[in-house]
Scaffold this active site. Structure first.
Site, PDB file in Angstrom:
ATOM      1  N   LYS A 218     -10.538  42.688 129.267  1.00  0.00           N
ATOM      2  CA  LYS A 218     -11.787  42.959 129.235  1.00  0.00           C
ATOM      3  C   LYS A 218     -12.205  44.393 128.912  1.00  0.00           C
ATOM      4  CE  LYS A 218     -13.921  38.864 130.877  1.00  0.00           C
ATOM      5  NZ  LYS A 218     -14.456  38.133 131.657  1.00  0.00           N
ATOM      6  N   ARG A 252      -7.833  33.521 134.868  1.00  0.00           N
ATOM      7  CA  ARG A 252      -8.027  32.869 133.473  1.00  0.00           C
ATOM      8  C   ARG A 252      -7.370  34.045 132.643  1.00  0.00           C
ATOM      9  NH1 ARG A 252     -11.621  33.654 129.492  1.00  0.00           N
ATOM     10  NH2 ARG A 252     -12.295  31.770 128.307  1.00  0.00           N
TER      11      ARG A 252
END
Ligand code: HH2
Length: 273
Positions: A218, A252
């Site tokens: 991210k 995840r």
């Protein structure tokens, strides 16, 4: 039926299978269903406990897609993964229709980044199917969420929201032991908000539900390291290990093997202490 912690002992790994042209780190790579299925099979072989199939990018600024387009993308992949025996499949969707059809096709987990807020029928679909659901916090919508997000106390506000949505799920008939929570790293959060949430993850882990965390590749990791999406693996692993230490349960990730190995070693050290 057993709860999430028995089905997926910690540290559990969720492998990402994005069937989208525009996901932030792997958009367009797995649009061909055969390629997506092969990728999922490979992630399962690398140690993913569950494969999360998504047909709509939720990256900052992204536009929504229709249910039909989402179904066209995810159904062949879910069917292919089930046929290949690749293990439990999750569907990453905010639409009840997509979830219903995905569950009929063999998915057995729903990952809703709107925590039941987008579609009033979602809770009923999940309750009827008796499958687990991940409820994620997001401020606003993907289109607008990174436009100056503000909180008085991000950890308290995210906690309060997640508990409220868990109550909504339970009121609709979803079993408590099938609910997991996710603070939604990067969804309407500044770098400091993300870091504060990660630093205080023990508070979220203490809410009484297993905690899923999705930091993989991210933007906030790039803000710290200066590296682009393709070069954030070390940063991802560092954040995941820090999250594990603070009580996170499922992780995840796009890069399953290295995260699996790092989390397993970290968990063993923790268990020995
Ligand atoms: N993040 C993304 C997608 N789904 N689900 C949960 N529960 N938590 C998350 O933080 C989360 C999620 C975004 O990552 P990715 O799927 O790689 O990108 P995109 O949304 O662009 O497809």
């Amino acid at each position: 039926m057993s709860g999430l912690l028995e089905r997926f002992p910690a540290p559990a790994v969720m492998g990402v299978v994005n069937v989208t042209p525009d996901s932030f780190s792997d958009g367009g790579l797995y649009l061909d269903p055969a390629v997506a299925v092969a990728h999922g099979v490979e992630l399962a072989a690398q140690g993913a406990d569950v494969l999360d199939v998504g047909g709509e990018s939720t990256r900052p600024g992204s536009d929504p897609v229709s249910a039909q387009l989402e179904l066209d993308r995810v159904l062949p992949v879910i069917e292919g993964l089930v046929e290949a025996g690749a293990g439990p499949v999750s569907v990453d969707t905010m639409k009840a229709d997509v979830a219903r059809r995905a569950l009929e096709a063999g998915a057995s987990f729903v990952n809703d980044v709107t925590a039941l807020r987008n579609d009033p029928e979602m809770a009923g679909v999940v309750a009827d199917a008796g499958v687990p659901i991940c409820l994620m916090h997001m401020l606003g919508t993907p289109k607008t969420m990174q436009q100056d997000p503000r909180y008085q106390d991000v950890v308290a506000e995210v906690s309060e929201f997640l508990l409220e949505q868990a109550a909504v799920a339970e009121a609709a008939g979803v079993k408590r032991e099938l609910i997991c929570l996710d603070p939604g790293i990067g969804f309407g959060k500044t770098l400091d908000h993300n870091l504060e949430l990660l630093a205080h993850l023990d508070r979220l882990a203490g809410l009484g539900y297993p905690l899923l965390i999705a930091v993989s590749r991210k933007r906030f990791l790039g803000a710290i390291t200066g590296r682009d999406e393709g070069h954030r693996l070390a940063a991802t692993i560092a954040a995941n290990v820090a999250a594990l230490e603070r009580g996170a349960w499922m992780f995840r990730v796009h890069d399953v093997r290295p995260n699996r190995e790092a989390l397993d070693v970290s968990a063993r050290i923790r268990a020995a202490g």
